[in-house]
Design a protein around this motif. Sequence first.
Motif, mmCIF file in Angstrom:
data_model
loop_
_atom_site.group_PDB
_atom_site.id
_atom_site.type_symbol
_atom_site.label_atom_id
_atom_site.label_comp_id
_atom_site.label_asym_id
_atom_site.label_seq_id
_atom_site.Cartn_x
_atom_site.Cartn_y
_atom_site.Cartn_z
ATOM 1 N N PHE B 34 0.827 -1.217 0.000
ATOM 2 C CA PHE B 34 0.000 0.000 0.000
ATOM 3 C C PHE B 34 0.861 1.266 0.000
ATOM 4 C CE2 PHE B 34 -1.885 3.263 2.806
ATOM 5 C CZ PHE B 34 -2.903 3.684 1.980
ATOM 6 N N TYR B 36 4.062 1.843 -0.793
ATOM 7 C CA TYR B 36 4.923 2.116 -1.944
ATOM 8 C C TYR B 36 4.211 1.864 -3.279
ATOM 9 C CZ TYR B 36 8.924 2.460 1.220
ATOM 10 O OH TYR B 36 9.782 2.853 2.198
ATOM 11 N N THR B 37 3.454 0.758 -3.369
ATOM 12 C CA THR B 37 2.901 0.385 -4.678
ATOM 13 C C THR B 37 1.462 0.841 -4.867
ATOM 14 O OG1 THR B 37 4.218 -1.609 -4.338
ATOM 15 C CG2 THR B 37 2.880 -1.531 -6.306
ATOM 16 N N GLY B 38 0.777 1.154 -3.752
ATOM 17 C CA GLY B 38 -0.597 1.611 -3.872
ATOM 18 C C GLY B 38 -1.607 0.488 -3.984
ATOM 19 N N ALA B 93 -7.844 -0.724 -8.411
ATOM 20 C CA ALA B 93 -7.340 -1.083 -7.084
ATOM 21 C C ALA B 93 -8.427 -1.658 -6.188
ATOM 22 C CB ALA B 93 -6.730 0.149 -6.431
ATOM 23 N N ARG B 187 6.908 2.981 -6.963
ATOM 24 C CA ARG B 187 6.289 4.214 -6.444
ATOM 25 C C ARG B 187 5.573 4.976 -7.556
ATOM 26 N NH1 ARG B 187 10.520 7.579 -4.136
ATOM 27 N NH2 ARG B 187 11.911 6.182 -5.254
ATOM 28 N N ARG B 190 2.159 3.634 -7.947
ATOM 29 C CA ARG B 190 1.259 4.203 -6.944
ATOM 30 C C ARG B 190 0.707 5.545 -7.426
ATOM 31 N NH1 ARG B 190 4.527 6.195 -2.033
ATOM 32 N NH2 ARG B 190 4.965 7.833 -3.528
ATOM 33 N N GLU B 191 1.543 6.323 -8.094
ATOM 34 C CA GLU B 191 1.111 7.647 -8.536
ATOM 35 C C GLU B 191 0.184 7.565 -9.752
ATOM 36 O OE1 GLU B 191 1.975 10.501 -6.830
ATOM 37 O OE2 GLU B 191 2.743 9.000 -5.451
ATOM 38 N N GLU B 193 -0.606 4.514 -12.826
ATOM 39 C CA GLU B 193 -0.264 3.302 -13.573
ATOM 40 C C GLU B 193 -0.084 3.551 -15.054
ATOM 41 O OE1 GLU B 193 -3.287 0.466 -11.326
ATOM 42 O OE2 GLU B 193 -2.790 -0.127 -13.352
ATOM 43 N N LYS B 207 3.310 -5.083 -9.880
ATOM 44 C CA LYS B 207 2.286 -5.185 -8.828
ATOM 45 C C LYS B 207 2.300 -6.571 -8.217
ATOM 46 C CE LYS B 207 -1.587 -2.318 -10.218
ATOM 47 N NZ LYS B 207 -2.858 -2.506 -10.925
#
Lengths: 345, 332
Positions: B34, B36-38, B93, B187, B190-191, B193, B207
């Motif tokens: 969550f 770092y990768t979202g 997500a 990262r 996360r911002e 894709e 992911k």
Amino acid sequence: MPADPMSPEPAPTGAHAASLDRDAADGAVRRPARTALQDVPWEVGVAKPDPAVVVDGVTRTFGGLTAVSVDHLEIQRGGITGLIGPNGAGKTTLFNLLTGFDAPNRGTWTFDGRSLAGLAPHKVARLGVVRTFQLTKALSRLTVLQNMLLGAQGQKGERFFGALLPGAWRGQERANTDKAMELLRRFKLDTKKDDFAGTLSGGQRKLLEMARALMSDPRVVMLDEPMAGVNPALTQSLLGHVKDLREQGMTVIFVEHDMDVVRDISDWVVVMAAGRVIAEGPPESISQNQAVVDAYLGAHHDAPLTVEEEDRVLAQAEREIAREEHVADGEILSSDVPPEERTDR
Amino acid sequence: MSELIDALAIAGKAALGFQAIFFALLAIGINVQFGYTGLLNFGQIAFAMLGGFGIAISVSKWGLDFWVGVAIGLAAAVVLALLLGLPTLRLRADYLAIVTIATAEGLRLLFRSVSATPVTNGTRGISDFNGQFLELAPWPTNERYRLLGTSWSGGELWVALVGWLLVALACLLIWALMRSPWGRVVRSIREDEDAVRALGKNVYVYKMQALVFGGILGALGGMVYAVGTGSAIPDQYQNANTFLAYAALILGGAARVLGPVVGAMILLFILQFADTGLRALIDNGVIPEGLLTSTDVAQIRFVLVGLGLMLLLVFRPQGIFGDRREVMLDAR
């Protein structure tokens, strides 16, 4: 169909096109694509001397709406092709289809003779077709430099286990950083390199996104409204950068609404409306094209209005107003408001 | 006064004990996914349960070596991550969140069900599987030692030592990963894709790697918990623990290497301190019986944690270690 939109004009090839090109005589030397395209007829779906991207019968529907239906389209290599059209014409959808972000219902499209159908977006990008987005996608919580480094291809340190061996990727990282800094200097973002991309202004984000795309040494750059929301001073520098891309031998396709910009930099313009390509030609040809004018302004926008017709329209409007007032009166009468108060309203 | 010092000492033990390690490892895993990768993994406890039961079943049911059990537990976590990720990571997500929360609850119900009793002992759970691990301790595990004002058994100390070494190792690994280009890609995902896809990165694979890596850390946490308590009971692995781990992560600061570790320690410290402290105050009559009885304390301490989290989010939304500038960017 292809010749139809051109009906007001004689077949504008040969001498006619050449004379147009002479207007930009000084640019002709630096514009090999313009020279190559000067003998190409101004027809929809016309074959180009050296196409980089070829689209054939690509159709995309969303339910009953046909967003894109392009029979045949070729994009000249090493040139700047402007893609214009009214809102909802399917320009961005076509971009999405070409770069693998969306899949068409049918059709084929190739880059350098290689079919891109069914390829995932990252594979299309690895072949050298890189795009930017209409709504800028700066990676807010990464620094400007990190944004740039992300664009570099074939990084050893991007593999999970490779990442754990810094010795294996440090040299590559240093080389990429140098390249990124050089690009940032060109785009005048080098002083911002350690700022979060989220703190940049809208125009700077556009610049960053374009610079980031260039980190991957693309062969085709697709820019979706690169000038939207950018102030005029910055537009000039952005235009310069786009022209630079052509100078470096890249093929540029861009979506734009500002006709001055389109006329200034594009070698060839493709006009879309309602999902179809309705006209193609050098920028000078477009504003005279009846199909284009109709698409933007409506087919009957300049039909002359006779006096009788004007009276008829006026009378009808008045009748409608009267009817509405009548309905409104009816409502008020049925309520408890006394009739005298109506006049005050 | 001595009660206060006692409460502090007991809370300190909680912040260093195996439960803190359990939450720290869960939260480190969630931080990878969550922070770092979202990725929204709302079923981290399922990975922990597979880790704990991997050892428990292998050792006491199948008679395997303890370390084979560890390997089986980790392998089970990897398989679960792949199963959860394959269908959902191509989607938005939210889908991963839905699937993980359902899986965590479903797996627990499966493990405690009557039909699973031959393997998991149902609601009673499995015990007596950590002997081989405790034998490795360089000191006698059944003696008690005074440490920082409280008494620890040799076994507790051994589990805590190995557990904190694991945490340190995990932090080191994440530190190395996140400063590498791999961490940069993750990262960026996360911002946004699509931006990452447009730059030629296979987002799906990244992911999946993050999900598997975080799941393995969760399984390790479950193992520490199972070995620490000496038993594996399905109902220990309530999904509320996942959210306590999220609380620890937010407390410490997401996307920071030490955030989840310090967050977990503080969470356990507050819970235990509130518990012991309130009980002492009630026993002494400082808090009148009519206001609060000692049976309420177990609930009230979570209220206090919730209050603390709210204050934190108002005054320090980035957590203890986070970067305020970074968090504030989201508000734009």
